[in-house]
Design a protein around this motif. Structure first.
Motif, PDB file in Angstrom:
ATOM      1  N   SER A 120       0.823  -1.205   0.000  1.00  0.00           N
ATOM      2  CA  SER A 120       0.000   0.000   0.000  1.00  0.00           C
ATOM      3  C   SER A 120       0.858   1.257   0.000  1.00  0.00           C
ATOM      4  N   THR A 121       2.048   1.177   0.590  1.00  0.00           N
ATOM      5  CA  THR A 121       2.979   2.293   0.742  1.00  0.00           C
ATOM      6  C   THR A 121       2.377   3.439   1.549  1.00  0.00           C
ATOM      7  N   HIS A 122       1.280   3.203   2.251  1.00  0.00           N
ATOM      8  CA  HIS A 122       0.604   4.290   2.964  1.00  0.00           C
ATOM      9  C   HIS A 122       1.391   4.803   4.154  1.00  0.00           C
ATOM     10  N   GLU A 123       2.308   3.994   4.671  1.00  0.00           N
ATOM     11  CA  GLU A 123       3.056   4.494   5.818  1.00  0.00           C
ATOM     12  C   GLU A 123       3.897   5.705   5.420  1.00  0.00           C
ATOM     13  N   HIS A 124       4.118   5.891   4.114  1.00  0.00           N
ATOM     14  CA  HIS A 124       4.894   7.025   3.636  1.00  0.00           C
ATOM     15  C   HIS A 124       4.005   8.171   3.168  1.00  0.00           C
ATOM     16  N   MET A 125       2.691   7.972   3.167  1.00  0.00           N
ATOM     17  CA  MET A 125       1.777   9.003   2.683  1.00  0.00           C
ATOM     18  C   MET A 125       1.417   9.938   3.828  1.00  0.00           C
ATOM     19  N   GLU A 126       1.861  11.160   3.737  1.00  0.00           N
ATOM     20  CA  GLU A 126       1.562  12.158   4.765  1.00  0.00           C
ATOM     21  C   GLU A 126       0.194  12.754   4.463  1.00  0.00           C
ATOM     22  N   VAL A 127      -0.826  12.231   5.143  1.00  0.00           N
ATOM     23  CA  VAL A 127      -2.193  12.699   4.911  1.00  0.00           C
ATOM     24  C   VAL A 127      -2.373  14.062   5.550  1.00  0.00           C
ATOM     25  N   PHE A 262      -3.284  -3.585  17.731  1.00  0.00           N
ATOM     26  CA  PHE A 262      -2.598  -2.292  17.835  1.00  0.00           C
ATOM     27  C   PHE A 262      -1.172  -2.474  18.355  1.00  0.00           C
ATOM     28  N   LYS A 263      -0.977  -3.368  19.300  1.00  0.00           N
ATOM     29  CA  LYS A 263       0.360  -3.624  19.841  1.00  0.00           C
ATOM     30  C   LYS A 263       1.285  -4.139  18.736  1.00  0.00           C
ATOM     31  N   LEU A 264       0.769  -5.046  17.906  1.00  0.00           N
ATOM     32  CA  LEU A 264       1.560  -5.580  16.796  1.00  0.00           C
ATOM     33  C   LEU A 264       1.886  -4.480  15.787  1.00  0.00           C
ATOM     34  N   TYR A 265       0.896  -3.654  15.471  1.00  0.00           N
ATOM     35  CA  TYR A 265       1.100  -2.539  14.541  1.00  0.00           C
ATOM     36  C   TYR A 265       2.170  -1.579  15.062  1.00  0.00           C
ATOM     37  N   SER A 266       2.103  -1.236  16.339  1.00  0.00           N
ATOM     38  CA  SER A 266       3.077  -0.317  16.936  1.00  0.00           C
ATOM     39  C   SER A 266       4.477  -0.903  16.898  1.00  0.00           C
ATOM     40  N   LEU A 267       4.580  -2.180  17.195  1.00  0.00           N
ATOM     41  CA  LEU A 267       5.877  -2.860  17.175  1.00  0.00           C
ATOM     42  C   LEU A 267       6.470  -2.832  15.771  1.00  0.00           C
ATOM     43  N   GLN A 269       5.712  -0.695  13.220  1.00  0.00           N
ATOM     44  CA  GLN A 269       6.036   0.662  12.768  1.00  0.00           C
ATOM     45  C   GLN A 269       7.327   1.167  13.397  1.00  0.00           C
ATOM     46  N   GLN A 270       7.539   0.849  14.666  1.00  0.00           N
ATOM     47  CA  GLN A 270       8.749   1.313  15.339  1.00  0.00           C
ATOM     48  C   GLN A 270       9.992   0.571  14.866  1.00  0.00           C
ATOM     49  N   SER A 271       9.843  -0.737  14.636  1.00  0.00           N
ATOM     50  CA  SER A 271      10.999  -1.545  14.256  1.00  0.00           C
ATOM     51  C   SER A 271      11.340  -1.433  12.783  1.00  0.00           C
ATOM     52  N   ILE A 272      10.347  -1.501  11.920  1.00  0.00           N
ATOM     53  CA  ILE A 272      10.588  -1.526  10.473  1.00  0.00           C
ATOM     54  C   ILE A 272      10.671  -0.128   9.882  1.00  0.00           C
ATOM     55  N   HIS A 273       9.759   0.768  10.296  1.00  0.00           N
ATOM     56  CA  HIS A 273       9.710   2.110   9.705  1.00  0.00           C
ATOM     57  C   HIS A 273      10.229   3.209  10.629  1.00  0.00           C
ATOM     58  N   LYS A 274      10.746   2.788  11.787  1.00  0.00           N
ATOM     59  CA  LYS A 274      11.413   3.713  12.715  1.00  0.00           C
ATOM     60  C   LYS A 274      10.501   4.854  13.172  1.00  0.00           C
ATOM     61  N   ASP A 275       9.212   4.613  13.261  1.00  0.00           N
ATOM     62  CA  ASP A 275       8.293   5.612  13.787  1.00  0.00           C
ATOM     63  C   ASP A 275       8.506   5.756  15.297  1.00  0.00           C
ATOM     64  N   PRO A 276       8.567   6.969  15.816  1.00  0.00           N
ATOM     65  CA  PRO A 276       8.673   7.133  17.270  1.00  0.00           C
ATOM     66  C   PRO A 276       7.361   6.734  17.938  1.00  0.00           C
ATOM     67  N   ALA A 277       7.467   6.201  19.124  1.00  0.00           N
ATOM     68  CA  ALA A 277       6.274   5.748  19.854  1.00  0.00           C
ATOM     69  C   ALA A 277       5.278   6.877  20.058  1.00  0.00           C
ATOM     70  N   SER A 278       5.773   8.106  20.134  1.00  0.00           N
ATOM     71  CA  SER A 278       4.900   9.257  20.367  1.00  0.00           C
ATOM     72  C   SER A 278       3.942   9.510  19.199  1.00  0.00           C
ATOM     73  N   VAL A 329      -4.286  -3.211   1.045  1.00  0.00           N
ATOM     74  CA  VAL A 329      -4.235  -1.891   1.665  1.00  0.00           C
ATOM     75  C   VAL A 329      -2.950  -1.732   2.473  1.00  0.00           C
ATOM     76  N   TYR A 330      -2.625  -2.730   3.296  1.00  0.00           N
ATOM     77  CA  TYR A 330      -1.430  -2.648   4.142  1.00  0.00           C
ATOM     78  C   TYR A 330      -1.136  -4.030   4.706  1.00  0.00           C
ATOM     79  N   PHE A 331       0.096  -4.229   5.122  1.00  0.00           N
ATOM     80  CA  PHE A 331       0.488  -5.496   5.748  1.00  0.00           C
ATOM     81  C   PHE A 331       1.518  -5.182   6.818  1.00  0.00           C
ATOM     82  N   PHE A 332       1.304  -5.678   8.027  1.00  0.00           N
ATOM     83  CA  PHE A 332       2.284  -5.485   9.093  1.00  0.00           C
ATOM     84  C   PHE A 332       2.455  -6.786   9.867  1.00  0.00           C
ATOM     85  N   TYR A 333       3.645  -6.961  10.455  1.00  0.00           N
ATOM     86  CA  TYR A 333       3.970  -8.239  11.084  1.00  0.00           C
ATOM     87  C   TYR A 333       4.905  -8.046  12.267  1.00  0.00           C
TER      88      TYR A 333
END
Length: 482
Positions: A120-127, A262-267, A269-278, A329-333
């Motif tokens: 989906s590449t949506h994690e890079h889409m700044e809505v 949500f816990k899996l999604y947060s894990l 995003q932080q590990s693969i896409h380096k999103d800050p927890a905040s 749409v999206y895939f996270f693991y």
């Protein structure tokens, strides 16, 4: 009939690109979908649109830094390559033995590490911070058809419209088992191990060596090409107990907002896409992957495919089932299981699901992977699913992703893929068509020509909106006006 209600947002320009990382080089058009029929969304993605939650966007292909071409795979003619087979076999071996193989640095596994099935590449889409105008609840009810009472997905507020389609859920609730095997110090090829297990099984039955040799001879059937479903459905031998059990469960998107998910999604995003927890919150997760504007019949809607390893959730695939396709749409693991190349494995499972739906809904023949971005090397992995096609950004025709198309993209990152200079957009709007654009004004819907007579002044962006969504959608989707 279920009406679509959209609110045009116009240009969203000069924001940071998630691919080339330039700070103000991305440009797109956007609109907020209060309600969207699955048929209308199918037409929109066939014109280069994509959704992120209820926000729909279309890249300005000739302006933006990294042109994003809509890509689809012909699911009915899909054939596995060696890398795909290796990934499936690695999964079966892990389920059977419970042991992790050293990760091989193949093209697909590397792309999995960086893109992790970025279909989906949506994690890079700044809505953009869109504040859609609220719609009266009673108005929404008036515009909802009786069919919506049974629609399987959540509405714009994240509620549930009704029960999901049991046939679809039955198709998705597929269990995948594997089995134990004795692993010698000297590693053996999977084929040799299978032959040894089969011979040992026959010996336990008390058969003579002559009978065993006769049964072990290859038959004509074994020379037939194995299909995707054959590889995915491999089962353990009798009297063998697998170390792990993998089950894929389906839930409607509106039911996907659990603490576990949500816990899996947060894990991820932080590990693969380096999103800050905040930056991560349940509300943001819901806006992105739970809320869906899609409205339609029982057959279509938005779903979460949950991958359960024993009792542990290790991956989630978010998909839209549309009249002609399954759209990823999206895939996270869970990053702990990166060695299984779960991104690519998830793509193969979604392809198999698309093929299974075709027997019930013959019009569903394609698997849409979101955007193909040739200027971003890590996104080129999508071309490994063949045969695949890219959408021409001018004529809106589909073109095989082959050497000819790749040569065009190598030469120019933005390219008209249709070589016929005379080919035009078959769904192009004319000045005459603008009169029939459908508007929702207050609690009534009307055409643009009637609106002009009532108000006496035009809508400045109407021509741009109609051009972007196409003549068909412009005449049946309701463009919301206060």
């Amino acid at each position: 009939m279920a009406f679509s209600i959209v609110e045009y947002c116009g240009e969203h320009s000069s924001y940071q690109c998630g691919y080339c990382k330039q700070s103000s080089s991305c440009h797109s058009y956007g609109m907020w979908a209060h309600k969207l029929s699955c048929l209308d969304y199918q037409e929109l993605i066939d014109r280069g649109w994509r959704r992120s939650g209820c926000y729909c966007y279309k890249p300005m292909m000739d302006v933006t830094c990294c042109p994003s071409y809509t890509i689809k795979c012909d699911a009915m003619n899909f054939r596995l390559n060696k890398s795909h087979k290796k990934i499936i076999k690695r999964m079966h071996k892990f389920l059977r033995d419970g042991k992790q193989e050293p990760t091989e640095r193949t093209i697909l596994s590397n792309s999995d590490e960086t893109a992790s099935q970025d279909t989906s590449t949506h994690e890079h889409m700044e809505v953009p911070c869109v504040q859609p105008k609220p719609l009266d609840a009673s108005l929404m009810g008036l515009l909802t058809s009786a069919n919506d009472e049974h629609h399987p997905v959540g509405d714009a507020e994240g509620g549930t419209s009704g029960l999901h389609n049991p046939k679809l859920a039955e198709t998705l609730n597929v269990s995948l088992h594997s089995s134990d095997s004795n692993v010698n110090n000297q590693p053996k090829k999977a084929k040799v191990l299978r032959i040894e297990r089969k011979r040992e099984k026959l010996q336990k039955k008390g058969l003579s060596e002559e009978a065993i040799e006769q049964m072990m001879k290859p038959s004509g059937k074994q020379n037939q090409e194995k299909m995707l479903e054959d590889f995915l459905a491999e089962c353990p031998q009798e009297n063998e107990t697998p170390k792990h059990r993998l089950q894929v469960k389906c839930v409607v998107a509106s039911e996907g907002a659990t603490s576990t998910t949500f816990k899996l999604y947060s894990l991820y995003q932080q590990s693969i896409h380096k999103d800050p927890a905040s930056k991560l919150s349940m509300d943001r997760f819901k806006r992105f992957l739970v809320k869906s504007p899609l409205k339609g019949s029982q057959e279509y809607g938005s779903y979460h495919q949950q991958y359960w390893l024993d009792d542990r959730l290790i991956a989630v695939g978010v998909i839209d089932v549309l009249p002609n396709c399954v759209s990823s749409v999206y895939f996270f693991y869970d990053p702990e299981f990166k060695f299984l190349s779960l991104g690519t494995y998830g793509s193969l499972r979604e392809l198999a699901y698309t093929r299974s739906l075709n027997s019930k809904i013959p019009s569903i023949k394609s698997y849409y992977m979101g955007f193909y971005i040739h200027s971003c090397p890590k996104m080129r992995y999508k071309s490994n699913l063949q045969p695949s096609y890219l959408l021409c950004p001018e004529a809106y025709t589909w073109h095989m992703l082959d050497k000819t198309v790749l040569a065009k993209l190598d030469a120019h990152k933005y390219s008209r893929l249709n070589a016929d200079v005379g080919a035009q957009d078959a769904n192009k709007t004319t000045e005459q068509d603008l009169k029939d654009v459908l508007l929702l004004v207050g609690r009534s819907y009307t055409t643009y020509s009637e609106y002009l007579e009532m108000v006496g002044k035009g809508i400045p962006f109407l021509s741009e909106y109609a051009r972007l969504v196409g003549k068909s959608c412009a005449k049946k989707m309701m463009l919301y006006r206060v």
